[in-house]
Design a protein around this motif. Structure first.
Motif, PDB file in Angstrom:
ATOM      1  N   PRO A  44       0.790  -0.707   0.114  1.00 14.45           N
ATOM      2  CA  PRO A  44       0.065   0.255   0.315  1.00 14.45           C
ATOM      3  C   PRO A  44       0.506   1.217   0.197  1.00 14.45           C
ATOM      4  CG  PRO A  44      -0.747  -1.113   1.962  1.00 14.45           C
ATOM      5  CD  PRO A  44       0.675  -1.532   1.140  1.00 14.45           C
ATOM      6  N   LEU A  45       0.305   2.287  -0.181  1.00 15.04           N
ATOM      7  CA  LEU A  45       1.458   3.853  -0.167  1.00 15.04           C
ATOM      8  C   LEU A  45       0.804   4.271   0.590  1.00 15.04           C
ATOM      9  CD1 LEU A  45       0.562   4.890  -3.961  1.00 15.04           C
ATOM     10  CD2 LEU A  45       2.898   4.273  -3.199  1.00 15.04           C
ATOM     11  N   GLY A  46       0.013   3.695   0.880  1.00 17.13           N
ATOM     12  CA  GLY A  46      -0.931   5.270   2.343  1.00 17.13           C
ATOM     13  C   GLY A  46      -1.638   4.263   3.307  1.00 17.13           C
ATOM     14  N   PRO A  47      -2.388   4.783   3.672  1.00 14.01           N
ATOM     15  CA  PRO A  47      -3.627   4.769   4.376  1.00 14.01           C
ATOM     16  C   PRO A  47      -5.125   4.152   4.130  1.00 14.01           C
ATOM     17  CG  PRO A  47      -3.017   6.454   5.772  1.00 14.01           C
ATOM     18  CD  PRO A  47      -2.195   5.707   4.879  1.00 14.01           C
ATOM     19  N   ALA A  50      -6.375   7.569   2.125  1.00 14.19           N
ATOM     20  CA  ALA A  50      -5.756   8.612   1.647  1.00 14.19           C
ATOM     21  C   ALA A  50      -6.230   8.449  -0.194  1.00 14.19           C
ATOM     22  CB  ALA A  50      -4.484   8.238   1.945  1.00 14.19           C
ATOM     23  N   ASP A  53      -7.344  10.329  -2.731  1.00 15.57           N
ATOM     24  CA  ASP A  53      -6.195  11.951  -3.249  1.00 15.57           C
ATOM     25  C   ASP A  53      -4.972  11.138  -3.662  1.00 15.57           C
ATOM     26  OD1 ASP A  53      -7.840  13.806  -1.780  1.00 15.57           O
ATOM     27  OD2 ASP A  53      -7.012  14.120  -0.267  1.00 15.57           O
ATOM     28  N   LEU A  54      -4.332  10.043  -3.551  1.00 18.18           N
ATOM     29  CA  LEU A  54      -3.663   8.814  -4.619  1.00 18.18           C
ATOM     30  C   LEU A  54      -4.041   9.711  -5.680  1.00 18.18           C
ATOM     31  CD1 LEU A  54      -2.492   6.823  -2.083  1.00 18.18           C
ATOM     32  CD2 LEU A  54      -1.322   8.573  -1.993  1.00 18.18           C
ATOM     33  N   ASN A  57      -3.771  13.033  -6.667  1.00 13.86           N
ATOM     34  CA  ASN A  57      -2.794  13.889  -6.672  1.00 13.86           C
ATOM     35  C   ASN A  57      -1.706  13.657  -7.849  1.00 13.86           C
ATOM     36  OD1 ASN A  57      -3.261  15.945  -5.034  1.00 13.86           O
ATOM     37  ND2 ASN A  57      -2.740  14.353  -3.360  1.00 13.86           N
ATOM     38  N   GLY A  58      -2.183  12.206  -8.097  1.00 11.51           N
ATOM     39  CA  GLY A  58      -1.075  11.712  -9.726  1.00 11.51           C
ATOM     40  C   GLY A  58      -0.343  10.822  -8.793  1.00 11.51           C
ATOM     41  N   VAL A  59      -0.366   9.771  -7.291  1.00 12.79           N
ATOM     42  CA  VAL A  59       0.732   9.285  -7.041  1.00 12.79           C
ATOM     43  C   VAL A  59       1.033   7.921  -7.183  1.00 12.79           C
ATOM     44  CG1 VAL A  59       1.445   8.621  -5.282  1.00 12.79           C
ATOM     45  CG2 VAL A  59       0.820  10.666  -5.281  1.00 12.79           C
ATOM     46  N   ASN A  70     -14.131   9.335   4.547  1.00 15.56           N
ATOM     47  CA  ASN A  70     -13.444  10.269   4.244  1.00 15.56           C
ATOM     48  C   ASN A  70     -15.135  10.992   4.519  1.00 15.56           C
ATOM     49  OD1 ASN A  70     -10.948  10.331   1.893  1.00 15.56           O
ATOM     50  ND2 ASN A  70     -10.462  10.826   3.297  1.00 15.56           N
ATOM     51  N   LYS A 112     -12.357  16.082  -9.901  1.00  9.89           N
ATOM     52  CA  LYS A 112     -10.800  15.838  -9.479  1.00  9.89           C
ATOM     53  C   LYS A 112     -10.017  14.927  -9.991  1.00  9.89           C
ATOM     54  CE  LYS A 112      -8.839  18.869  -5.883  1.00  9.89           C
ATOM     55  NZ  LYS A 112      -8.149  18.861  -4.539  1.00  9.89           N
TER      56      LYS A 112
END
Ligand code: NA
Ligand code: NA
Lengths: 315, 149, 426
Positions: A44-47, A50, A53-54, A57-59, A70, A112
């Protein structure tokens, strides 16, 4: 050739990954003739909260998750999480997607990103360790584990005590007796290995709650694709992807129900119970629909549209 | 700051206890205890940061640096201080942006519906304070931290 | 081959020039991620890691276990534990060292950190061992090694981090650590015997205490036993969850401090201030490691290492042995927490894919981490002892640690042969 990165935060064996995300990835590659391929990240990149938004934001290029993580950000989701919605995840998911496409997108919550699908899991039922399942008061004072949010309100309105905790902690809460029961779809009771911890289930026509999911893509990445590639991907996402996800949850629920046979006593809610619960929950339901209007779209109209789409999809 | 941090820690500890006791004795767990803990936790981490940074208390690997000549130590410390300052400033700046993003879509906690963005701004400010502290600490004497994993 | 070896080389260079672990990992992680997905998204990921993981409920156990440990130190329980063990062993040759091992094991059951355990026991048992003329290498090594039990016997900070990174039940991990922890105590007692066998000098003993006196000495350890029983019993009986156990344990330790008459407002705020600082320090290492992990995640390193391990065959045992060798080598040079942070994300998907039980794997990882704490050149527990007693060389400490490292490796072998050692209680 374009390569899309998919972020994953669930175990690879979870049906949402193995039966929805992985087949979706394969189809993207097939339908574009190999011009667009994908790769799923190993960790995983984040919890979980998140994930939206990943992608925004283009992560990562494609992410999936639960809007409810959220709170406050997604209000149109309220419509898909109401009690007594429907028994088929496929029908709800298809109707939800159509409502999104016709109306909910106007709320701007997903501006977005490029939305690949919105969908829900199967009906949430009541599972208990003990209690007289036929009594109108069966839930009074029972400590029920919930994931928080609107389902907390549902539990509280029905006279039970909500015990909050992430779904990964459900086993811990139940096996240790911290919670007396849980609201979950059949699938989750099975996959979180809760069957030995529970003795009775009360099924509610249409479910007592539901959870909404999204699969989204980074907008810049989407725009970098050719119109032809976009059309090709559109043909296998959207309603088709929502349907695939709904079918997956329905299959998983059937499997969960099957695994419970002989281990959990399953009974339908009595007419008395349903009348009492519907009465108790109506104000909260109305408030949820009303809250959708805060996004600038007409909540009542959106709900009506959703219900008619649901009736159409259920045929 | 130290006092406030201490109080937050006590609140965090007490909340768990009240939640557990409430669950058994009164059949009513503390509403939103989990999400309050989450907000307290992140505040606490960032509140402790300036103190650690000012005391040069971040964990380092010092097997090689111990053997470097004395005269180079000041330059090395200054260089590291600058690196730390840059990284902390970047982190603070990004958390600030993240907080404003959270504020823009009105993210709140699930049960108590507390806004999350103000905590984000607070953490960003703590990080900026640490960046300043690190800049200052690079000109102070080095000390080593004591307790780790 | 991708560019991650360059990233790791730069990380090591930064670490060895003394850039704090937290910031070195953040910097390399950020630049590495940026080289793959561009600067703007990479920067936004930093905020996600630092702010969103900072709000992770399960991480709240860390400061709470830290407070618990500090309160325990303040309450004087550690001295009581040591005195109790000593009363039973003072008439035997080397009895002080054996008592130290036992006290370390007992103290580990209320303290989640190995370095804190070593530091506390150094303050308590070192003075008497030196007074009775115990050789430095034995005295220091016993404490340094005994301290490593802090992360194996629950509660354990390392097991919490492991559980979060691999999404395993922390309560089960804690239970899994109990038997290996007891085996560890036995192993270290044997290591003390081995040291004594090779030590030809005389060691004074004291006359044997009458049974009643010895029983009486146990009274002082009641506080620690109660606290351990309260925390682990609470988890086992389902009165509270492992996450909640940290808060309950901290409250219990606080209560003990008051009951034992060691409470003071000044002391309380010292504890809280230290906890806040240590939390900030540890969380920033965690965030740095998570940022670096994201780079590892995107860089294809996992797949490359998987391919590399594949060279050694597909069997589970060869996989475990190769991971063991990698850890023992890394453990020589890396600090424990950063080692866990750097390697677990790489190895656990591989272990999972080979059908290795991840609870067992967690105990395995903690055991190899224990070894890393006492092997040269970077052995944090040896450093703790060195910091307490400046006049002994690190060489002497590491020399004394040899039999303890040997017992550690035997214990890991035992864990591999008998997985039930970890899994029996879960
Ligand atoms: Na411990
Ligand atoms: Na080492």
């Amino acid at each position: 050739e374009t390569k899309l990165t998919i972020a994953n935060w669930l175990p690879p064996s979870h049906p949402l990954v193995s039966e929805v995300i992985v087949p979706m990835a394969q189809k993207i590659s097939e339908v574009t003739g190999g011009e667009v391929t994908t790769s799923m990240l190993p960790a995983p990149l984040g919890p979980p909260p998140a994930q939206f938004d990943l992608a925004a934001n283009g992560v990562a290029d494609i992410t999936f998750g639960v809007q409810g993580y959220n709170a406050g950000r997604f209000k149109t989701t309220n419509l898909a999480e109401l009690p007594f919605l429907g028994n088929s995840s496929e029908a709800i998911s298809v109707a939800y997607w159509r409502t999104y496409e016709k109306m909910l997108f106007k709320a701007g919550e997903y501006d977005k990103v490029k939305v690949l699908a919105v969908f829900t899991h199967g009906p949430g039922e009541i599972f208990l360790k003990k209690g007289d399942v036929t009594s109108v008061d069966v839930l009074k004072g029972q400590k029920l584990r919930t994931g928080g949010g609107f389902v907390n309100q549902i539990v509280a309105q029905l006279g039970a005590v909500p015990v909050e905790g992430p779904s990964s902690k459900a086993y811990e809460l139940l096996s240790q007796g911290v919670a007396d029961g849980i609201l979950f779809p059949f699938e989750s009771v099975n996959s979180f290995k809760l069957i030995p911890e529970l003795s009775a289930a009360i099924t509610v026509p249409g479910g007592l709650y539901n959870t909404s999911f999204f699969i989204v893509m980074n907008k810049a990445k989407w725009r970098s694709l050719t119109p032809k590639q976009q059309a090709e991907i559109d043909s296998i996402t959207g309603e088709a992807l929502a349907r695939m996800a709904g079918q997956m949850w329905d299959r998983a629920d059937a499997k969960g129900l099957d695994a419970m046979k002989g281990k959990i006593k399953i009974s339908a809610a009595t007419d008395e119970q349903l009348t009492a619960w519907k009465k108790a929950l109506q104000p909260a339901i109305d408030a949820q629909i009303e809250a959708v209007s805060k996004t600038g779209i007409d909540g009542k109209a959106a709900h009506d549209l959703f219900m008619s789409e649901l009736a159409a999809a259920s045929k | 700051m130290a006092l406030l941090g201490g109080i937050l820690l006590l609140v965090m500890m007490t909340m768990t206890i009240v939640d557990v006791i409430g669950r058994y004795a009164f059949n009513s767990p503390l509403r939103g205890a989990g999400e309050l803990t989450e907000l307290l936790l992140v505040s606490l981490i960032f509140m402790g940061l300036p103190a650690v940074t000012l005391e040069n208390g971040h964990v380092t690997v010092d097997v090689l640096t111990e053997h470097l000549p004395k005269w180079s130590e000041r330059w090395r410390m200054a260089a590291i201080g600058v690196i730390n300052t840059v990284i902390l400033t970047l982190i603070g700046w990004q958390i600030w942006l993240h907080a404003s993003q959270i504020a823009a879509y009105g993210d709140v906690t699930t049960t108590l519906r507390l806004p999350i963005a103000p905590i984000g701004y607070f953490c960003a400010l703590c990080t900026f304070a640490s960046a300043a502290a690190s800049f200052m600490a690079s000109f102070l004497a080095p000390s080593h931290s004591s307790i780790k994993g | 081959m991708q560019h991650w070896p360059v990233g790791i080389a730069i990380l090591l260079a930064l670490l060895f020039t003394g850039v704090p672990i937290a910031f070195a990992m953040t910097a390399v992680g950020l630049v590495g991620v940026a080289s793959i997905i561009g600067m703007t998204p990479a920067l936004s990921l930093v905020a996600t890691v630092f702010f969103d993981y900072g709000r992770d409920y399960s991480l709240s156990v860390l400061p709470l276990f830290l407070i618990m440990g500090y309160f325990v130190v303040q309450s004087g329980i550690a001295e009581e534990l040591y005195n109790a063990a000593y009363a039973w062993l003072r008439h035997r040759r080397g009895g002080l060292a054996t008592a130290t091992v036992l006290a370390c094991g007992a103290f580990s059951s209320v303290c989640g950190s190995s370095m804190a355990t070593a530091a506390t026991m150094a303050r308590i048992s070192l003075p008497s061992m030196r007074r009775f003329g115990y050789p430095d290498h034995l005295a220091m090594a016993t404490i340094a090694a005994g301290g490593t039990l802090g992360i194996l016997i629950p509660p354990s900070v390392i097991l919490v981090f492991y559980g979060i990174m691999t999404q395993q039940d922390i309560g089960k991990l804690f239970l899994a650590g109990i038997i290996p922890g007891i085996v560890g105590v036995i192993g270290y007692i044997i290591a003390v015997r081995i040291s004594l066998f090779f030590y030809k000098g005389t060691l004074p003993t004291e006359p044997k205490l009458p049974l009643m006196e010895r029983v009486k000495a146990l009274k002082g350890s009641a506080g620690a036993i109660l606290l351990f029983a309260f925390v682990m019993g609470g988890i086992y009986l389902g009165i509270f969850t492992p996450t909640e156990s940290a808060g309950m344990g901290a409250g219990g330790a606080f209560l003990l401090t008051i009951l034992l008459g060691k409470f003071s407002i000044k002391g309380l705020f010292e504890v809280l201030y230290e906890t806040m600082k240590t939390s900030a320090m540890m969380f920033f290492i965690l965030f740095g490691a998570l940022t670096f992990t994201n780079y590892v995640n995107m860089s294809g390193m996992t797949q490359d290492i998987q391919t590399f391990i594949g060279i050694f065959g597909e069997s589970r045992i060869s996989l475990i042995l190769i991971i063991l060798v990698i850890y023992l080598l890394l453990g020589c040079v890396l600090e424990s927490l950063s080692m866990i942070m750097l390697t677990v994300p790489v190895f656990y998907p591989i272990a999972e894919a080979h059908g290795i039980n991840l609870i067992w794997f967690g105990i395995f990882i903690v055991m190899v981490t224990e070894v890393s704490l006492i092997t040269p050149p970077v052995g944090m527990n040896a450093f703790v002892l060195k910091a307490v007693v400046q006049d002994v060389s690190l060489r002497t400490i590491f020399k004394g640690l040899a039999p303890f490292v040997l017992m550690d490796i035997l214990r890991i072998g035992l864990l591999i042969l008998l997985p039930g050692m970890a899994l029996l209680l879960t």
